[in-house]
Design an enzyme around this catalytic site. Structure first.
Site, PDB file in Angstrom:
ATOM      1  N   HIS A   1      46.700  12.786 -57.679  1.00 36.22           N
ATOM      2  CA  HIS A   1      47.485  13.009 -57.571  1.00 36.22           C
ATOM      3  C   HIS A   1      47.188  14.014 -56.310  1.00 36.22           C
ATOM      4  O   HIS A   1      46.537  14.254 -55.384  1.00 36.22           O
ATOM      5  CB  HIS A   1      46.550  14.517 -58.870  1.00 36.22           C
ATOM      6  CG  HIS A   1      46.848  13.776 -60.413  1.00 36.22           C
ATOM      7  ND1 HIS A   1      45.840  14.093 -61.295  1.00 36.22           N
ATOM      8  CD2 HIS A   1      47.830  13.436 -61.055  1.00 36.22           C
ATOM      9  CE1 HIS A   1      46.673  14.000 -62.480  1.00 36.22           C
ATOM     10  NE2 HIS A   1      47.376  13.018 -61.715  1.00 36.22           N
TER      11      HIS A   1
ATOM     12  N   CYS B   1      42.257  21.268 -60.403  1.00 37.79           N
ATOM     13  CA  CYS B   1      42.295  20.626 -61.675  1.00 37.79           C
ATOM     14  C   CYS B   1      41.537  21.089 -63.299  1.00 37.79           C
ATOM     15  O   CYS B   1      42.862  21.260 -64.197  1.00 37.79           O
ATOM     16  CB  CYS B   1      41.751  19.199 -62.167  1.00 37.79           C
ATOM     17  SG  CYS B   1      42.295  17.501 -60.494  1.00 37.79           S
TER      18      CYS B   1
HETATM   19  N1  ARG Z   1      40.363  11.986 -65.173  1.00 39.42           N
HETATM   20  C1  ARG Z   1      41.526  12.773 -65.754  1.00 39.42           C
HETATM   21  C2  ARG Z   1      42.836  11.790 -65.074  1.00 39.42           C
HETATM   22  O1  ARG Z   1      42.510  10.626 -64.389  1.00 39.42           O
HETATM   23  C3  ARG Z   1      41.638  13.351 -64.355  1.00 39.42           C
HETATM   24  C4  ARG Z   1      43.123  14.435 -63.943  1.00 39.42           C
HETATM   25  C5  ARG Z   1      42.494  15.244 -62.767  1.00 39.42           C
HETATM   26  N2  ARG Z   1      43.686  16.266 -62.657  1.00 39.42           N
HETATM   27  C6  ARG Z   1      44.073  16.732 -61.627  1.00 39.42           C
HETATM   28  N3  ARG Z   1      45.057  17.682 -61.664  1.00 39.42           N
HETATM   29  N4  ARG Z   1      43.642  16.005 -60.923  1.00 39.42           N
HETATM   30  O2  ARG Z   1      43.729  11.963 -65.291  1.00 39.42           O
END
Ligand code: ARG
Length: 261
Positions: free
Chosen positions: A160, A254
């Site tokens: 991300h 996150c």
């Molecule tokens: N386990 C989640 C996923 O893989 C973690 C998300 C983390 N969020 C973020 N904004 N980076 O989607």
């Protein structure tokens, strides 16, 4: 923010998630509570989304939408395991009277979008390569009426945008160049010549996954070296321990969806 009451690592959709490693949901809630209290202590107002059983990643509230100028551009998750989270976020924004725009393209909200209100009059940075798809960048630009700069992510550990780059004030960013394609690195150097540049260690300790109010920078306590760099650049680092939530592949940013009027 959304409490990690039902947090677990039951599936692996990013390289940080290990379904065989034990997770302590109670400890996750305690650490998350400290993060919430830290934000409140800094004078910020925190709204809560009700966590739902069976949606263990709901704690990562940043992924549910991207809000600019009072308009929320909704999320459409890449993975089925998280798809149902989008409706919970939508219900929140609609109940609170935000203008909500439903997406037709795959995008994971603020996980892949960042906003700089004073850069070129208001600039959106957007990541693609792992989760959010390129057509969503154009859709976000139409929904929000702000220019979107597309950046390609190339390292699966930084799947991300918000684990590789963050806005630290209204005009500047901190980022880890290694997470981006060579061309996207050039774009970032051109747009942000004064950016704080992070290294591998800063990124691997989830230091980039931070929130800043322009002075106070709340970041993962493991990222002490990055905290030092931010301090040297004139910011006030506020470390918070979020070790349990790192097991899901996320940290401070996150957990927070920013509400921008
Ligand atoms: N386990 C989640 C996923 O893989 C973690 C998300 C983390 N969020 C973020 N904004 N980076 O989607």
């Amino acid at each position: 923010m959304c409490s990690p009451e039902h947090f677990a690592v039951e599936y692996a959709i990013n390289p940080w998630m290990d379904v065989t490693a034990p997770v302590d949901a109670e400890l996750a809630v305690k650490q998350w509570d400290r993060l919430r209290e830290t934000l409140v202590g800094l004078g910020h107002e925190v709204h809560l989304l009700t966590p739902e059983r069976g949606l263990p990643d709901m704690v990562y509230a940043a992924n549910g939408a991207f809000v600019v100028d009072g308009t929320a551009y909704g999320a459409q998750f890449k993975h089925d395991q998280r798809a149902a989270e989008a409706a919970a976020h939508r219900a929140f924004y609609e109940a609170q009277g935000w203008r909500f725009i439903a997406p037709s393209e795959t995008n994971e909200g603020e996980g892949d979008f960042a906003y700089l209100p004073e850069a070129h009059g208001g600039l959106i940075l957007a990541g693609h390569g792992f989760r959010t798809e390129l057509p969503a960048h154009a859709e976000a630009q139409e929904a929000l009426g702000r220019p979107v700069v597309s950046l390609r992510l190339v390292d699966p550990r930084f799947y991300h945008l918000d684990v590789a780059l963050a806005s630290i004030d209204d005009t500047n960013i901190v980022y880890y160049p290694g997470a981006f394609s060579a061309a996207s690195q050039r774009v970032l150097t051109q747009l942000f010549p004064d950016a704080v540049v992070a290294d591998d260690e800063d990124a691997l300790t989830f230091g980039l996954n931070l929130v800043s109010d322009g002075l106070n920078v709340v970041l993962n306590s493991e990222a002490s070296r990055l905290a030092g760099k931010l301090k040297a650049a004139g910011y006030h680092p506020v470390p918070v321990e979020l070790a349990e939530l790192k097991k899901g592949g996320g940290s401070v940013k996150c957990c927070i969806a920013e509400l921008r009027h």
